[in-house]
Design a protein around this motif. Structure first.
Motif, PDB file in Angstrom:
ATOM      1  N   UNK A 288     -14.235   5.800  -7.478  1.00 29.88           N
ATOM      2  CA  UNK A 288     -13.760   7.122  -7.896  1.00 29.88           C
ATOM      3  C   UNK A 288     -12.697   7.650  -6.931  1.00 29.88           C
ATOM      4  N   UNK A 289     -12.978   7.573  -5.625  1.00 31.93           N
ATOM      5  CA  UNK A 289     -12.054   8.095  -4.625  1.00 31.93           C
ATOM      6  C   UNK A 289     -10.733   7.341  -4.619  1.00 31.93           C
ATOM      7  N   UNK A 290     -10.812   6.038  -4.772  1.00 32.75           N
ATOM      8  CA  UNK A 290      -9.592   5.230  -4.805  1.00 32.75           C
ATOM      9  C   UNK A 290      -8.721   5.634  -5.987  1.00 32.75           C
ATOM     10  N   UNK A 291      -9.330   5.818  -7.124  1.00 32.36           N
ATOM     11  CA  UNK A 291      -8.584   6.200  -8.321  1.00 32.36           C
ATOM     12  C   UNK A 291      -7.998   7.605  -8.203  1.00 32.36           C
ATOM     13  N   UNK A 292      -8.762   8.538  -7.648  1.00 36.88           N
ATOM     14  CA  UNK A 292      -8.239   9.897  -7.466  1.00 36.88           C
ATOM     15  C   UNK A 292      -7.054   9.910  -6.502  1.00 36.88           C
ATOM     16  N   UNK A 293      -7.161   9.155  -5.441  1.00 34.87           N
ATOM     17  CA  UNK A 293      -6.071   9.106  -4.466  1.00 34.87           C
ATOM     18  C   UNK A 293      -4.809   8.507  -5.077  1.00 34.87           C
ATOM     19  N   UNK A 294      -4.985   7.435  -5.817  1.00 33.83           N
ATOM     20  CA  UNK A 294      -3.833   6.755  -6.416  1.00 33.83           C
ATOM     21  C   UNK A 294      -3.150   7.596  -7.490  1.00 33.83           C
ATOM     22  N   UNK A 295      -3.909   8.478  -8.137  1.00 31.11           N
ATOM     23  CA  UNK A 295      -3.361   9.217  -9.275  1.00 31.11           C
ATOM     24  C   UNK A 295      -2.977  10.655  -8.928  1.00 31.11           C
ATOM     25  N   UNK A 296      -2.844  10.961  -7.652  1.00 32.33           N
ATOM     26  CA  UNK A 296      -2.429  12.311  -7.225  1.00 32.33           C
ATOM     27  C   UNK A 296      -1.115  12.672  -7.932  1.00 32.33           C
TER      28      UNK A 296
ATOM     29  N   UNK B 213     -13.762  -4.318 -13.104  1.00 32.00           N
ATOM     30  CA  UNK B 213     -15.164  -4.182 -12.698  1.00 32.00           C
ATOM     31  C   UNK B 213     -15.422  -2.800 -12.132  1.00 32.00           C
ATOM     32  N   UNK B 214     -14.553  -2.354 -11.237  1.00 31.65           N
ATOM     33  CA  UNK B 214     -14.721  -1.030 -10.644  1.00 31.65           C
ATOM     34  C   UNK B 214     -14.641   0.070 -11.690  1.00 31.65           C
ATOM     35  N   UNK B 215     -13.711  -0.062 -12.617  1.00 31.28           N
ATOM     36  CA  UNK B 215     -13.574   0.941 -13.663  1.00 31.28           C
ATOM     37  C   UNK B 215     -14.831   0.983 -14.529  1.00 31.28           C
ATOM     38  N   UNK B 216     -15.323  -0.192 -14.898  1.00 31.91           N
ATOM     39  CA  UNK B 216     -16.531  -0.247 -15.722  1.00 31.91           C
ATOM     40  C   UNK B 216     -17.741   0.339 -14.987  1.00 31.91           C
ATOM     41  N   UNK B 217     -17.847   0.068 -13.692  1.00 26.65           N
ATOM     42  CA  UNK B 217     -18.980   0.623 -12.937  1.00 26.65           C
ATOM     43  C   UNK B 217     -18.958   2.141 -12.998  1.00 26.65           C
ATOM     44  N   UNK B 218     -17.807   2.733 -12.752  1.00 31.65           N
ATOM     45  CA  UNK B 218     -17.715   4.191 -12.735  1.00 31.65           C
ATOM     46  C   UNK B 218     -17.971   4.780 -14.126  1.00 31.65           C
ATOM     47  N   UNK B 219     -17.454   4.146 -15.166  1.00 29.38           N
ATOM     48  CA  UNK B 219     -17.502   4.773 -16.489  1.00 29.38           C
ATOM     49  C   UNK B 219     -18.540   4.220 -17.449  1.00 29.38           C
TER      50      UNK B 219
ATOM     51  N   UNK C 243     -23.547  12.889 -10.546  1.00 29.48           N
ATOM     52  CA  UNK C 243     -22.833  13.886  -9.729  1.00 29.48           C
ATOM     53  C   UNK C 243     -21.523  13.317  -9.184  1.00 29.48           C
ATOM     54  N   UNK C 244     -21.561  12.085  -8.735  1.00 29.51           N
ATOM     55  CA  UNK C 244     -20.342  11.444  -8.225  1.00 29.51           C
ATOM     56  C   UNK C 244     -19.308  11.338  -9.342  1.00 29.51           C
ATOM     57  N   UNK C 245     -19.747  10.870 -10.480  1.00 27.21           N
ATOM     58  CA  UNK C 245     -18.841  10.730 -11.635  1.00 27.21           C
ATOM     59  C   UNK C 245     -18.316  12.093 -12.073  1.00 27.21           C
ATOM     60  N   UNK C 246     -19.201  13.085 -12.122  1.00 23.96           N
ATOM     61  CA  UNK C 246     -18.819  14.438 -12.526  1.00 23.96           C
ATOM     62  C   UNK C 246     -17.784  15.038 -11.575  1.00 23.96           C
ATOM     63  N   UNK C 247     -17.930  14.784 -10.286  1.00 22.73           N
ATOM     64  CA  UNK C 247     -16.953  15.296  -9.312  1.00 22.73           C
ATOM     65  C   UNK C 247     -15.572  14.723  -9.587  1.00 22.73           C
ATOM     66  N   UNK C 248     -15.509  13.463  -9.950  1.00 18.76           N
ATOM     67  CA  UNK C 248     -14.225  12.853 -10.306  1.00 18.76           C
ATOM     68  C   UNK C 248     -13.643  13.463 -11.570  1.00 18.76           C
ATOM     69  N   UNK C 249     -14.491  13.667 -12.574  1.00 15.92           N
ATOM     70  CA  UNK C 249     -14.033  14.283 -13.825  1.00 15.92           C
ATOM     71  C   UNK C 249     -13.549  15.712 -13.571  1.00 15.92           C
ATOM     72  N   UNK C 250     -14.271  16.454 -12.743  1.00 15.85           N
ATOM     73  CA  UNK C 250     -13.886  17.843 -12.440  1.00 15.85           C
ATOM     74  C   UNK C 250     -12.555  17.884 -11.706  1.00 15.85           C
ATOM     75  N   UNK C 251     -12.352  16.962 -10.775  1.00 17.31           N
ATOM     76  CA  UNK C 251     -11.078  16.921 -10.044  1.00 17.31           C
ATOM     77  C   UNK C 251      -9.926  16.621 -10.999  1.00 17.31           C
ATOM     78  N   UNK C 252     -10.128  15.697 -11.903  1.00 16.41           N
ATOM     79  CA  UNK C 252      -9.082  15.382 -12.876  1.00 16.41           C
ATOM     80  C   UNK C 252      -8.838  16.543 -13.829  1.00 16.41           C
TER      81      UNK C 252
END
Length: 190
Positions: free
Chosen positions: A65-73, A100-106, A118-127
């Motif tokens: 999640x963190x890697x994806x959020x950072x990359x998509x700033x 694999x990473x994408x599938x794990x998160x989603x 909660x981890x997944x929700x935090x990523x969705x809320x940030x987006x």
């Protein structure tokens, strides 16, 4: 022969192996011993990095999640539609190169416990917040806009998973579909 890696490299290696296993099998069918065997390390070393299997899984979800959020700033200097396209390009490229990473998160996280959700929700809320901020330049953001954006984020996660499983349209076609869907959902012309 075991390869010597720095602490950070070893940790990343374990997370990558774990992401692959958790993406392809249910949580209960992934064994820490298998992760250690693939990494050619002792089970004790893996537990040194991650005290429990659950902590290991949580860290996989969190790191992806963190890697994806950072990359998509987003770049606020770009017009809103271009910010959205650029963010989707990052998401789609990440999903394509780290399926694999994408599938794990989603996918794997969807049936998981509260901590994972909660981890997944935090990523969705940030987006959602990023998108709502950008949309604020084009329209008044209302509660209806918020609901539409949240629903759109779930739609995007679902269509990307489908695309990974059955890539019958191009990455650009998928991105454009997602862009059109968001602007239609929030009733805005970019």
């Amino acid at each position: 022969m075991r390869t010597r890696l720095s602490t950070q490299e070893r940790r990343e290696q374990l997370l990558t192996i774990g992401a692959g296993l958790f993406a392809s099998r249910p949580y209960d069918e992934v064994w820490i011993e298998e992760v250690a065997e693939i990494a050619q390390v002792s089970r004790g070393l893996l537990y040194h990095y991650f005290p429990t299997k659950k902590e290991f899984f949580l860290e996989i979800v969190r790191s992806q999640r963190d890697q994806l959020l950072e990359m998509s700033e987003p770049d606020p200097a770009l017009p809103v539609a271009e910010q959205l396209r650029a963010g989707l390009d990052v998401y789609l490229e990440f999903a394509r190169t780290h399926p694999d990473g994408y599938r794990v998160v989603h996918r794997a996280a969807a049936g998981a416990d509260r901590e994972v959700l909660r981890i997944r929700e935090a990523g969705m809320a940030a987006n959602a917040e990023r998108i709502l901020t950008a949309l604020g330049a084009l329209t008044t953001v209302t509660e209806t806009t918020r609901v539409a954006v949240r629903g759109w984020l779930a739609f995007v996660a679902t269509v990307i998973l489908d695309w990974l499983d059955q890539p019958k349209i191009t990455q650009a076609e998928l991105r454009d579909l997602c862009v059109r869907t968001l602007f239609s959902a929030v009733d805005v012309t970019p």
